[in-house]
Enzyme design. Sequence first.
Site, PDB file in Angstrom:
ATOM      1  N   HIS A   1      37.228  47.712  41.132  1.00  0.00           N
ATOM      2  CA  HIS A   1      37.342  46.270  40.902  1.00  0.00           C
ATOM      3  C   HIS A   1      35.956  45.634  40.813  1.00  0.00           C
ATOM      4  CE1 HIS A   1      41.664  46.419  41.541  1.00  0.00           C
ATOM      5  NE2 HIS A   1      41.728  45.154  41.186  1.00  0.00           N
TER       6      HIS A   1
ATOM      7  N   LYS B   1      49.839  47.004  48.621  1.00  0.00           N
ATOM      8  CA  LYS B   1      50.678  46.820  49.806  1.00  0.00           C
ATOM      9  C   LYS B   1      50.155  45.660  50.630  1.00  0.00           C
ATOM     10  CE  LYS B   1      48.379  50.116  52.936  1.00  0.00           C
ATOM     11  NZ  LYS B   1      47.940  49.365  54.118  1.00  0.00           N
TER      12      LYS B   1
END
Lengths: 284, 173
Positions: free
Chosen positions: B37, B102
Amino acid sequence: MYKIERQLVIDTIKAMIIEATKTLDKTIVDKLEYAFDKEVNILGKSVLAKIIENQKIAKEENIPLCQDTGVLVCFIEIGRELVFDYDLTEAINRGVSLGYTDGYLRKSIVRHPLNRINTLDNTPAVIHYDFIEGNELVIHLAPKGGGSENMSSLKMLSPADGRDGIINFVLETIKNAGGKPCPPLIVGVGIGGNFEHVAYIAKKALFRPINDQAKVLEDRLLEEELLERINKLNVGPMGLGGITTALAVKVNSAPCHIAALPVAVNLQCHSARKKEVTLVGTIA
Amino acid sequence: MELLLKTPINDSDRIALKVGDEVLITGTIYTARDAAHQNLVDSLAKSEILPFDLQGQIVYYVGPTPAKPNQAIGSCGPTSSYRMDKFSPILMAEGLKVMIGKGERSIELIEEVKKHQAVYLIAIGGIGALLSKTVKKAEVIAYPELGSEAIRKLEVINFPAIVAIDSRGNSIF
């Protein structure tokens, strides 16, 4: 005097790591199955079913239970009659390197927290040493995941905060963590000691057998009350709601300063992987 | 009953997803976690071309264990998504529509999901062995030097996930 060969330490650590990352102890599986039977939240129950199925696949097909094969934490108990003519820490790390490399496990350790350069073999492990009587070397190890470790917390309370202060801090930590530490959790709580010792005993609490109880009465009562109250938080499996937020709470205490009431909460995810092996020394 | 989703997921199917829906994804998803990222966002800041077109794509936050010789991928469950909160809005502005990870995300992130009519799905953490069975093919397409954190293009069949933030900004947590 007794000795344990360096190669035996290396081979043992390597084998323990590979085994630990692929199999959950039966006592943990039993707890998960019990929780599955009791869980009332539909989504929570479905999560528990998949967690149970996952450990079967991991064991049968030799695949790590979780991709986060952790930082390796070791508690080593050294018999006082043992002598070492080699660097035990180096031998343990050699075993770690071989275990993570030959075992196709993820290497998750970076050399420096800011340069983020991977050490490529998951070394170094975090190793704690202690002495015991006799000629044995007792190795406890756990590949500890990053997600649950990130949600762990420590606070220096005041003595006046007392038992309620401890309970509130533990509940707040678990509520704030929500689904992130991969509940259902095993909650290791340290109380007393000082800043670094409280974290150490909280970690050590996670190495206790899941079905044991604290020996000290105050700690045992805290374990019971905390487990009940944690499971009323409605965090549930993976934070999706339900009555299974923690499988067990383990409280370890230590003497502390008149001014202090340190509390540490170390969280363990449901992939509670750990192993224990005892090596017996031979006459040197 | 799970909803079957084939990639690329079209706008109407994506917008129809509701919090709590259980889905099974078949098709292509890309992996990226913390370091990837950072690289993607750094590239955008320098106006460089990204290693894959984000338009309408699915990004899965995972760093798998190494594949054995007979496997497509090793254990491959989700990592915590909150660490991607500062990067995701930048990627959504470039067309990213589906994120899989998650755990909870920030209030600001939920607003961004709503703004871009994107969705956030969760996979169950700690079931990497089970999830690995749904991955039929994995190919490193960028940042091989990141090892486990490299970007991989995965071909999955019936990858299970749950809608955690829908395109209207409703959150399961």
